[in-house]
Every structure is written in structure tokens, then in C-alpha cells.
Design a protein around this motif. Structure first.
Motif, PDB file in Angstrom:
ATOM      1  N   ARG A   1      -0.244   0.696 -48.521  1.00  0.00           N
ATOM      2  CA  ARG A   1       0.844  -0.258 -48.309  1.00  0.00           C
ATOM      3  C   ARG A   1       2.050  -0.040 -49.205  1.00  0.00           C
ATOM      4  O   ARG A   1       3.098  -0.628 -48.969  1.00  0.00           O
ATOM      5  CB  ARG A   1       0.309  -1.679 -48.496  1.00  0.00           C
ATOM      6  CG  ARG A   1      -0.726  -2.031 -47.431  1.00  0.00           C
ATOM      7  CD  ARG A   1      -1.467  -3.311 -47.721  1.00  0.00           C
ATOM      8  NE  ARG A   1      -0.594  -4.428 -48.009  1.00  0.00           N
ATOM      9  CZ  ARG A   1      -0.961  -5.470 -48.740  1.00  0.00           C
ATOM     10  NH1 ARG A   1      -2.160  -5.544 -49.269  1.00  0.00           N
ATOM     11  NH2 ARG A   1      -0.122  -6.457 -48.961  1.00  0.00           N
ATOM     12  N   THR A   2       1.921   0.779 -50.250  1.00  0.00           N
ATOM     13  CA  THR A   2       3.055   1.022 -51.144  1.00  0.00           C
ATOM     14  C   THR A   2       3.149   2.492 -51.536  1.00  0.00           C
ATOM     15  O   THR A   2       2.157   3.209 -51.567  1.00  0.00           O
ATOM     16  CB  THR A   2       2.957   0.209 -52.453  1.00  0.00           C
ATOM     17  OG1 THR A   2       1.781   0.602 -53.151  1.00  0.00           O
ATOM     18  CG2 THR A   2       2.944  -1.275 -52.193  1.00  0.00           C
TER      19      THR A   2
ATOM     20  N   ALA B   1       7.313  -0.643 -49.711  1.00  0.00           N
ATOM     21  CA  ALA B   1       6.085  -1.316 -49.294  1.00  0.00           C
ATOM     22  C   ALA B   1       6.157  -1.772 -47.844  1.00  0.00           C
ATOM     23  O   ALA B   1       7.231  -2.027 -47.307  1.00  0.00           O
ATOM     24  CB  ALA B   1       5.820  -2.521 -50.198  1.00  0.00           C
TER      25      ALA B   1
ATOM     26  N   ALA C   1       2.811  -6.629 -50.936  1.00  0.00           N
ATOM     27  CA  ALA C   1       2.578  -5.297 -51.495  1.00  0.00           C
ATOM     28  C   ALA C   1       3.752  -4.868 -52.380  1.00  0.00           C
ATOM     29  O   ALA C   1       3.550  -4.230 -53.415  1.00  0.00           O
ATOM     30  CB  ALA C   1       2.353  -4.289 -50.375  1.00  0.00           C
TER      31      ALA C   1
END
Length: 83
Positions: free
Chosen positions: A37-38, A55, A60
């Protein structure tokens, strides 16, 4: 990852040597911490160190910002102890 949420965290130090030391302290974490997610990118230009965090969602992004600010703070504290 092309993420819809992003931020840039830039810090300027009193010397290019100090900025270089901060960059070297953080760089190994770039590939180790990234998740689904990042993502993060690190760059240095003279006395400035920039962390770009991207993100997939705002939660996130917040978590990524907190992680990178903490790591940068630890690097700064470690250098302060050696000044």
C-alpha cells in the motif's frame, strides 16, 4: 505503484556532510519497508534530504509518513550524539 495519495518530506541540514549521513542511514530501509500500500523514494541535493511517500489510501499514507519521520528522527538523534 502509481498512488493517488502522496507527500514529500524535505529536511535541510547545516552541511552537505550531515545530509549525506542522514541519507546513508535511511537508504537501506527504502527497499525493506515498502509494502503493498505504500512506497517511498529518497533523494538528496546538497544539504537537503527529501523523502517522497506514496500510498494507495490515506491510512497507509499516514502510517508511511509516521514511519519515515521516525526513522529520520532516529538518524538525526544518532548524529547529534556524535557531534
Amino acid at each position: 505503484m502509481t498512488a493517488p495519495h502522496q507527500t514529500s518530506l524535505t529536511a535541510e541540514y547545516d552541511s552537505a556532510d550531515r545530509a549525506c549521513a542522514i541519507e546513508r542511514s535511511i537508504r537501506p530501509e527504502i527497499d525493506d519497508i515498502e509494502g503493498d500500500r505504500t512506497t517511498a523514494r529518497l533523494s538528496r541535493n546538497g544539504r537537503q534530504v527529501e523523502l517522497a511517500v506514496e500510498a494507495a489510501d490515506l491510512v497507509a499514507l499516514r502510517a508511511g509518513i509516521n514511519t519515515w519521520l521516525t526513522l529520520r528522527g532516529v538518524a538525526e538523534d544518532a548524529l547529534a550524539g556524535h557531534s
